[in-house]
Each structure stands twice: as C-alpha cells, then as structure tokens.
Design an enzyme around this catalytic site. Structure first.
Site, mmCIF file in Angstrom:
data_model
loop_
_atom_site.group_PDB
_atom_site.id
_atom_site.type_symbol
_atom_site.label_atom_id
_atom_site.label_comp_id
_atom_site.label_asym_id
_atom_site.label_seq_id
_atom_site.Cartn_x
_atom_site.Cartn_y
_atom_site.Cartn_z
ATOM 1 N N CYS A 2 0.791 -1.229 0.000
ATOM 2 C CA CYS A 2 0.000 0.000 0.000
ATOM 3 C C CYS A 2 0.823 1.280 0.000
ATOM 4 O O CYS A 2 0.296 2.362 -0.249
ATOM 5 C CB CYS A 2 -0.961 0.012 1.182
ATOM 6 S SG CYS A 2 -2.137 -1.358 1.156
ATOM 7 N N HIS A 47 -8.909 3.705 -2.489
ATOM 8 C CA HIS A 47 -7.530 3.301 -2.190
ATOM 9 C C HIS A 47 -7.001 2.405 -3.314
ATOM 10 O O HIS A 47 -7.009 1.185 -3.201
ATOM 11 C CB HIS A 47 -7.525 2.569 -0.840
ATOM 12 C CG HIS A 47 -6.216 2.006 -0.421
ATOM 13 N ND1 HIS A 47 -4.988 2.468 -0.895
ATOM 14 C CD2 HIS A 47 -5.924 1.002 0.457
ATOM 15 C CE1 HIS A 47 -4.019 1.757 -0.316
ATOM 16 N NE2 HIS A 47 -4.556 0.867 0.489
ATOM 17 N N CYS A 51 -0.604 2.454 6.419
ATOM 18 C CA CYS A 51 -0.251 1.115 6.870
ATOM 19 C C CYS A 51 0.045 0.260 5.640
ATOM 20 O O CYS A 51 -0.315 0.617 4.509
ATOM 21 C CB CYS A 51 -1.377 0.493 7.691
ATOM 22 S SG CYS A 51 -2.982 0.388 6.854
ATOM 23 N N GLY A 73 0.171 -3.844 4.197
ATOM 24 C CA GLY A 73 -0.150 -5.249 4.392
ATOM 25 C C GLY A 73 1.076 -6.054 4.769
ATOM 26 O O GLY A 73 2.166 -5.786 4.278
#
Length: 418
Positions: free
Chosen positions: A119, A374, A404, A406
């Site tokens: 991300c 996103h 954040c 993954g």
C-alpha cells in the site's frame, strides 16, 4: 521597509551556494534539496463498475506521466528515470511502467523500474527517486503509482504455503489473515467501537464532498478520455475527471450496513477504504536544477521512514512510522500542519490518531480513502499530490503522508511547501 529588511538579511549571507540565489540561502533553502515541481493524478474510479474498469493500467498511468511532465515545463527527453509503484500487476508492473513511459512521450533513452511495497508503493516510488537524485545518480525523475483493481489479483491459500511457513505464526498471519480481519483485530484489541468508526467515516465523506463542491481537487486531477463497456458490451467514450467515491450518507445509513469480515465485527463497506482504479505522478529534481530550468516548486521532500509491526494488526503501521520520520527530519508533531493519513479502515486510522495524539482537524482535511478510494499502488503518490496542492492552496508549511502496509508495516514521509 521590507526591501531594507531583506537587504540586511542578505548582507549576513556571505555567499550563496552554487546554483542558488542569496534570497533562497537566506530562507534556509539548499541547492541540493529534492523538490517536486509538478504533480497530478487521475480521478479515482470505482473498480469493476467505474470509468476505468476497461482501461489498461499503462494507458491510465501514461496520462498522468504526460501531464506531470507538461506541468513541469520540461522536455520529455530531460527525464532520466521513471519509478513506478504497483501492487497487483505481475512483476510490480515492470512492463507496464515501460509501456506507460513510451505512451506518455518519454523517449526510449528514459529508463524505468517498478517496485512493490504494497500500500505504500507510490510513496516508496517518491522516496526512491528522491534518494537517487540526492545521491547524484541522475538529475530528473518521475515517481508514479498505478493500480487497476478491476483486474483480479491472485490470493494466497494455506495450501500454497510451505510447511515451514505454516509453522511460523507471524509469517502465516501475513497471508492467512485478510486486511479486513486485521481491521477487526485492531478494533477489538484497542477498543475502537463501531459508532466511532462510523462517525469517522461520515466525516471523511462529508469532507470529500465539500472539497469536490469547492473545486479543491480540480487542479490535481487530469481529465482522462477512455472507453467503458456498457451492459451490451459496446464501448462508450467517457471523460473521467471527478472522483466517483464520495457520496452523501448518514450515521443511520452506515449503521444498517452489515459487517464484512466477521459476524460480530465493526468494519463494513461504509467505513473501509473503497476498491478503486487510479494513477498519480510527480516530477522531481534538485532545487538548483529547478531554478536553472525555471520550473515551479510545488513542494520539498524532507524525509522518509518505514517501520514494521505485528502482521495481525498491520493497520497500526502509521503509529510506528510517523514517529520515525519525525525523529529523522527533526520535526515535532505540532510542527505538522496537515496529515494525509491513508484510511485503509476507520479502526486503524482512529487508533493511529489516538496513540499519536493527532489533531483531527489536521488529518485528511479533504477526506480520505474511505470516501475517495484506495488504488493500492497509486495511493502513496496520490496522497503526495493531494497534500502538496493543499499546502499550496492553504499556504500551509509542512505535511506528512503515511499509510499502513499489508503484512505489518507503516511508511511515512515529510514534505514542506518551500
């Protein structure tokens, strides 16, 4: 009076660094600062049913690269390298990076590469270009991110893991706990209730709608002409120029949505980030190069940090990454005017704000991923574009982009307007 004051200040600067005016030196600006001279993004469109559902990632990305280079006021052949952040494409989109580069009009002498830090891939692309420029590897680079989440991505299964991985719990958690389950883990472990999550989501939608109504996204979005297959399979030409995610809602409507990841859970379609197609690009160079070429300065890259956390609560990543980048760059939390905090889920965004003591008024003033979407590999670059345009419009000085990641990490970067 002002001119006399400036003369006094300049007289105290014995000699400006090479390539930098004495005015810039007096402001504390350095010739080797890595600056962003332009940045733009696509509209963020709903995966599988939005304007980009039938658009190739290379076409989507090329539009943002071409526009960013044009806004920078440089020639395509002056771009030395392009770095692409991507998550779901094979090889992190290495082939698509090259295709998009050529489609955008960059010559075959401009090199490219792709990377995947999930991300944060788009933000990692920005940091990678900044590092290369700072190290003197090249003068001008483009950092981009793209994701077409309309394309199906492979999902690991327990059977695909080796016996050794199955026996290491945190390694197993990286692939066997989906992102929604990590959100539920954060909510339960840290007591983030559904009512707070829904209220946070509502605020994200309302801020995004207000930003759209005020035209605050117009300067950062490049309209993209593309084609969409209708219900009969016929291609219909459309121009995507408005984010599709923001929509009016109420707490009552959000309260009626069923939990998506656990029967007794809190995370649902209304308080989680939307699945989205999109792209973004920024052009970067040294400050003295920008001055030499007469390029505008949209913002300055100040620092970047990553930090790991338990995979089962990966959403807390910004809470560990933001302190790292603030320590690295010498800024205090209260020095930051705006935080672009990726809203993967309301639970994790709220936890990070709580533990860091962030002023809610400084976080995502134009809404976040719950409302806007996103597009995994593009999000970092998109947030940089949105942040820098916001700092310019509001005449704010300093901002942070964070998200954040993954498998249990966080990333954060600091930018200033000048």
């Amino acid at each position: 009076m002002a001119a006399a004051r400036l003369d006094t200040i300049l007289s105290a600067v014995p000699e400006a660094p090479k390539g930098l005016s004495k005015v810039c030196a007096a402001r504390g600006e350095n010739a080797d600062d890595v600056v962003i001279v332009s940045g733009c993004r696509s509209a963020l469109c709903k995966a599988k049913r939005g304007a980009f559902k039938d658009t190739a990632p290379s076409d989507l990305l090329a539009a943002t690269i071409k526009e960013a280079v044009a806004r920078a006021g440089i020639k395509p052949e002056q771009v030395d390298d392009l770095v692409l952040g991507n998550v779901n494409l094979g090889g992190a989109g290495a082939v698509q990076a090259r295709l998009a580069s050529l489609l955008a009009g960059l010559p075959n002498t401009t090199s490219c590469m792709s990377l995947n830090r999930q991300c944060s891939s788009g933000l990692q692309a920005v940091a990678t270009v900044a590092s290369a420029i700072k190290s003197g590897y090249y003068k001008i680079g483009v950092a981009s991110g793209v994701e077409n989440m309309s394309l199906k991505a492979p999902t690991p299964t327990l059977a695909s893991l080796s016996k050794r991985l199955q026996e290491q719990q945190e390694a197993k958690d990286c692939v066997m706990i989906n992102m929604g389950q990590t959100s539920e883990n954060v909510a339960k472990q840290f007591g983030i209730g559904r009512e707070r999550q829904d209220a946070f989501a509502l605020e994200s939608y309302n801020k995004a709608l207000a930003a759209q109504k005020a035209g605050r996204f117009e300067k950062e979005i490049v309209p993209i002409k593309t084609s969409v297959k209708d219900k009969e399979g016929k291609l219909v030409e459309v121009v995507a120029k408005v984010d599709e995610g923001p929509r009016p809602t109420t707490l009552e409507k959000l309260a009626k949505l069923k939990p998506a990841f656990a029967a007794d859970g809190c995370s649902h379609a209304g308080n989680s980030s939307q699945v989205t197609d999109g792209a973004a690009s920024v052009v970067m160079m040294r400050r003295d190069t920008a001055q030499e070429l007469g390029c505008p300065i949209l913002g300055v890259f100040r620092g970047f940090a990553t930090k790991g956390c338990p995979p089962r609560i990966m959403g807390i990543g910004p809470a560990v990454a933001i302190p790292e980048v603030l320590k690295q760059t010498g800024y205090a939390k209260d020095d930051i005017d705006t935080f672009e905090l990726n809203e993967a889920f309301a639970s994790q965004a709220l936890y990070c704000m709580d533990i860091l003591g962030l002023d809610a008024k400084k976080v995502n003033p134009n809404g976040g991923a719950i409302a806007l979407g996103h597009p995994l590999g593009a999000t970092g670059a998109r947030c940089v574009v949105t942040l820098l345009h916001h700092l310019q419009a509001e005449k704010k000085d300093t901002g942070v982009v964070s998200m954040c990641i993954g498998t249990g990490m966080g990333a954060a970067a600091v930018f200033t307007r000048n």
